[in-house]
Design a protein around this motif. Structure first.
Motif, PDB file in Angstrom:
ATOM      1  N   ALA A   1       0.828  -1.205   0.000  1.00 49.63           N
ATOM      2  CA  ALA A   1       0.000   0.000   0.000  1.00 49.63           C
ATOM      3  C   ALA A   1       0.864   1.257   0.000  1.00 49.63           C
ATOM      4  O   ALA A   1       0.563   2.243  -0.691  1.00 49.63           O
ATOM      5  N   LEU A   2       1.957   1.227   0.741  1.00 48.75           N
ATOM      6  CA  LEU A   2       2.848   2.384   0.807  1.00 48.75           C
ATOM      7  C   LEU A   2       3.540   2.611  -0.535  1.00 48.75           C
ATOM      8  O   LEU A   2       3.639   3.742  -1.023  1.00 48.75           O
ATOM      9  N   LEU A   3       3.992   1.524  -1.147  1.00 50.71           N
ATOM     10  CA  LEU A   3       4.654   1.641  -2.449  1.00 50.71           C
ATOM     11  C   LEU A   3       3.668   2.108  -3.526  1.00 50.71           C
ATOM     12  O   LEU A   3       4.023   2.907  -4.402  1.00 50.71           O
ATOM     13  N   ALA A   4       2.438   1.641  -3.423  1.00 48.39           N
ATOM     14  CA  ALA A   4       1.411   2.072  -4.379  1.00 48.39           C
ATOM     15  C   ALA A   4       1.124   3.567  -4.210  1.00 48.39           C
ATOM     16  O   ALA A   4       0.934   4.297  -5.194  1.00 48.39           O
ATOM     17  N   ALA A   5       1.121   4.014  -2.953  1.00 41.85           N
ATOM     18  CA  ALA A   5       0.901   5.442  -2.685  1.00 41.85           C
ATOM     19  C   ALA A   5       2.022   6.276  -3.284  1.00 41.85           C
ATOM     20  O   ALA A   5       1.790   7.380  -3.798  1.00 41.85           O
ATOM     21  N   ALA A   6       3.236   5.748  -3.242  1.00 43.81           N
ATOM     22  CA  ALA A   6       4.367   6.456  -3.846  1.00 43.81           C
ATOM     23  C   ALA A   6       4.182   6.582  -5.357  1.00 43.81           C
ATOM     24  O   ALA A   6       4.398   7.650  -5.935  1.00 43.81           O
TER      25      ALA A   6
ATOM     26  N   ALA B   1       6.206  11.588   4.082  1.00 40.62           N
ATOM     27  CA  ALA B   1       5.823  10.331   4.737  1.00 40.62           C
ATOM     28  C   ALA B   1       4.386  10.376   5.232  1.00 40.62           C
ATOM     29  O   ALA B   1       3.637   9.400   5.082  1.00 40.62           O
ATOM     30  N   THR B   2       3.975  11.488   5.808  1.00 36.31           N
ATOM     31  CA  THR B   2       2.592  11.584   6.310  1.00 36.31           C
ATOM     32  C   THR B   2       1.598  11.562   5.155  1.00 36.31           C
ATOM     33  O   THR B   2       0.526  10.968   5.250  1.00 36.31           O
ATOM     34  N   SER B   3       1.976  12.185   4.052  1.00 33.27           N
ATOM     35  CA  SER B   3       1.098  12.179   2.877  1.00 33.27           C
ATOM     36  C   SER B   3       0.962  10.769   2.313  1.00 33.27           C
ATOM     37  O   SER B   3      -0.153  10.308   2.005  1.00 33.27           O
ATOM     38  N   LEU B   4       2.075  10.058   2.226  1.00 31.14           N
ATOM     39  CA  LEU B   4       2.049   8.704   1.671  1.00 31.14           C
ATOM     40  C   LEU B   4       1.291   7.738   2.575  1.00 31.14           C
ATOM     41  O   LEU B   4       0.510   6.903   2.092  1.00 31.14           O
ATOM     42  N   THR B   5       1.515   7.828   3.873  1.00 28.80           N
ATOM     43  CA  THR B   5       0.842   6.891   4.788  1.00 28.80           C
ATOM     44  C   THR B   5      -0.654   7.161   4.852  1.00 28.80           C
ATOM     45  O   THR B   5      -1.447   6.226   4.957  1.00 28.80           O
ATOM     46  N   ALA B   6      -1.032   8.426   4.781  1.00 26.85           N
ATOM     47  CA  ALA B   6      -2.466   8.739   4.760  1.00 26.85           C
ATOM     48  C   ALA B   6      -3.118   8.185   3.503  1.00 26.85           C
ATOM     49  O   ALA B   6      -4.216   7.603   3.544  1.00 26.85           O
ATOM     50  N   SER B   7      -2.427   8.308   2.387  1.00 24.83           N
ATOM     51  CA  SER B   7      -2.937   7.775   1.126  1.00 24.83           C
ATOM     52  C   SER B   7      -2.999   6.239   1.174  1.00 24.83           C
ATOM     53  O   SER B   7      -3.960   5.633   0.707  1.00 24.83           O
ATOM     54  N   ALA B   8      -1.956   5.626   1.741  1.00 21.05           N
ATOM     55  CA  ALA B   8      -1.914   4.177   1.844  1.00 21.05           C
ATOM     56  C   ALA B   8      -3.027   3.648   2.728  1.00 21.05           C
ATOM     57  O   ALA B   8      -3.640   2.607   2.444  1.00 21.05           O
ATOM     58  N   GLN B   9      -3.323   4.372   3.796  1.00 24.81           N
ATOM     59  CA  GLN B   9      -4.395   3.960   4.702  1.00 24.81           C
ATOM     60  C   GLN B   9      -5.761   4.030   4.001  1.00 24.81           C
ATOM     61  O   GLN B   9      -6.587   3.124   4.135  1.00 24.81           O
ATOM     62  N   THR B  10      -5.958   5.081   3.230  1.00 23.28           N
ATOM     63  CA  THR B  10      -7.216   5.225   2.482  1.00 23.28           C
ATOM     64  C   THR B  10      -7.369   4.098   1.461  1.00 23.28           C
ATOM     65  O   THR B  10      -8.423   3.502   1.303  1.00 23.28           O
ATOM     66  N   GLU B  11      -6.250   3.776   0.808  1.00 18.55           N
ATOM     67  CA  GLU B  11      -6.252   2.713  -0.199  1.00 18.55           C
ATOM     68  C   GLU B  11      -6.596   1.365   0.422  1.00 18.55           C
ATOM     69  O   GLU B  11      -7.364   0.570  -0.128  1.00 18.55           O
ATOM     70  N   THR B  12      -6.017   1.124   1.604  1.00 15.21           N
ATOM     71  CA  THR B  12      -6.255  -0.154   2.292  1.00 15.21           C
ATOM     72  C   THR B  12      -7.719  -0.285   2.679  1.00 15.21           C
ATOM     73  O   THR B  12      -8.311  -1.351   2.579  1.00 15.21           O
ATOM     74  N   ARG B  13      -8.317   0.800   3.153  1.00 12.87           N
ATOM     75  CA  ARG B  13      -9.735   0.751   3.545  1.00 12.87           C
ATOM     76  C   ARG B  13     -10.645   0.489   2.370  1.00 12.87           C
ATOM     77  O   ARG B  13     -11.661  -0.185   2.464  1.00 12.87           O
ATOM     78  N   GLU B  14     -10.266   1.063   1.209  1.00  9.75           N
ATOM     79  CA  GLU B  14     -11.092   0.869   0.017  1.00  9.75           C
ATOM     80  C   GLU B  14     -10.980  -0.549  -0.520  1.00  9.75           C
ATOM     81  O   GLU B  14     -11.882  -1.098  -1.088  1.00  9.75           O
TER      82      GLU B  14
ATOM     83  N   GLU C   1       3.520   9.878  -8.154  1.00  6.80           N
ATOM     84  CA  GLU C   1       4.458   9.995  -9.274  1.00  6.80           C
ATOM     85  C   GLU C   1       5.906   9.872  -8.812  1.00  6.80           C
ATOM     86  O   GLU C   1       6.815  10.537  -9.323  1.00  6.80           O
ATOM     87  N   ILE C   2       6.106   8.999  -7.841  1.00  2.00           N
ATOM     88  CA  ILE C   2       7.446   8.666  -7.369  1.00  2.00           C
ATOM     89  C   ILE C   2       7.714   7.221  -7.757  1.00  2.00           C
ATOM     90  O   ILE C   2       6.883   6.342  -7.505  1.00  2.00           O
ATOM     91  N   ASP C   3       8.833   6.972  -8.388  1.00  2.00           N
ATOM     92  CA  ASP C   3       9.207   5.612  -8.769  1.00  2.00           C
ATOM     93  C   ASP C   3      10.165   5.075  -7.701  1.00  2.00           C
ATOM     94  O   ASP C   3      11.368   5.377  -7.729  1.00  2.00           O
ATOM     95  N   PRO C   4       9.675   4.278  -6.745  1.00  2.00           N
ATOM     96  CA  PRO C   4      10.529   3.815  -5.650  1.00  2.00           C
ATOM     97  C   PRO C   4      11.676   2.953  -6.158  1.00  2.00           C
ATOM     98  O   PRO C   4      11.529   2.188  -7.108  1.00  2.00           O
ATOM     99  N   LEU C   5      12.800   3.085  -5.493  1.00  2.00           N
ATOM    100  CA  LEU C   5      13.990   2.318  -5.852  1.00  2.00           C
ATOM    101  C   LEU C   5      14.167   1.177  -4.861  1.00  2.00           C
ATOM    102  O   LEU C   5      14.236   1.403  -3.653  1.00  2.00           O
TER     103      LEU C   5
END
Length: 311
Positions: free
Chosen positions: A232-237, A298-311, A241-245
């Motif tokens: 979920a965190l990587l998907a939020a990244a 980090a707070t932006s990504l985790t908030a997005s990841a949490q929303t994604e997980t709930r959905e 528009e961040i390509d995690p390494l």
């Protein structure tokens, strides 16, 4: 706020203990109370109290091994004539300078003036120079970053079992002691973020190595924090528009290997991660110009990841 000078600590807390300890040591050398008074520059009545143990000692100083050794050496020298008062004073001043350099006098000063706590203050030793101001700015940046993390509930679910740390490097940092982070790491407790202490330099190895590797390739990167790796965190990244390494979890050559991966990528992405190894928890690092920028991302990504997980 209580504005206290370090010299007040020396006069009010260090000196009375030093005199009492010296009086007791000189008494053991069979000097008379008047002779001791003449050596210390105090009254005979004061020496009488010192020798009788009626003067309270500051245990921060009296229990210090270096203090006890110095008082004993000065007393021996004065009693035998091997030290004159000039030389005895020089010994005392050397001890005071040592104690002001993040030692017992520095500790007592922070206790008397709480606004100094957590600053890694060495104003007495180095004065008001640019290096001191840079260190204060870095420490302040890490404190601000931790407040950002504390105010985002979504962070709690992404704190790894080993804990989270957040750090910022000094300009031109070369090793871990140039990176300020949280001693003991940040942990999730009862649904909240627990920050156990004020930031200090040299308080983190892995976050520091990550920052140092990143800044070697991109000098604009000076801050980082770690979170637990999750899809979920990587998907939020990716959504941001961040390509995690991805990199190897190997610890022994972490800094060098990270630098190689950044150079291969041609830059430093703001999210890097590994998927763990035997005994190594999967970790994601979020990077920024400072710890504040990393914490905001980090707070932006985790908030997005949490929303994604709930959905």
């Amino acid at each position: 706020m209580s504005l206290r000078l370090p010299s007040e600590i020396v006069v009010d807390r260090f000196l009375p203990t030093a005199r009492a300890m010296l009086a007791a040591e000189l008494h053991e050398h069979d000097l008379t109370q008047q002779e001791i008074a003449d050596q210390l520059g105090v009254t005979q009545a004061a020496v009488s109290k010192y020798v009788a143990g009626d003067s309270a000692l500051n245990e921060r100083f009296s229990d210090n091994r270096r203090m006890r050794e110095t008082m004993s050496a000065i007393a021996d020298g004065l009693a035998t004539g091997e030290l004159d008062q000039y030389e005895a004073l020089a010994e005392l001043l050397d001890l005071i300078r040592e104690f002001e350099d993040r030692g017992p006098i520095c500790e007592a000063h922070e206790e008397a003036m709480p606004s100094l706590q957590g600053l890694g203050c060495d104003l007495c030793v180095r004065g008001r120079d640019d290096a001191v101001l840079a260190e204060r700015d870095v420490l302040s940046t890490v404190r601000e970053a931790t407040r950002t993390l504390e105010n985002e509930p979504a962070i709690v679910g992404h704190v790894p079992n080993v804990g989270t740390n957040v750090g910022t490097a000094l300009p031109g940092a070369t090793d871990e002691t140039d990176v300020a982070a949280i001693p003991g790491r940040i942990h999730a407790m009862r649904g909240r973020i627990n920050v156990p202490a004020n930031p200090e330099f040299g308080a983190s190895q892995h976050v520091a190595e990550t920052v140092l590797a990143a800044s070697a390739v991109d000098p604009d990167v000076g801050g980082a924090l770690n979170l637990a790796t999750s899809e979920a965190l990587l998907a939020a990244a990716h959504e941001a528009e961040i390509d995690p390494l991805e990199f190897d979890a190997e610890y022994d050559t972490r800094r060098a290997r990270l630098r190689e991966r950044f150079e291969e990528r041609g830059g430093v992405p703001r999210v890097i991660y590994h998927r763990g190894a035997f005994g190594v928890e999967p970790i994601t690092y979020v990077l920024g110009e400072t710890a504040v920028e990393a914490a905001a991302l980090a707070t932006s990504l985790t908030a997005s990841a949490q929303t994604e997980t709930r959905e």
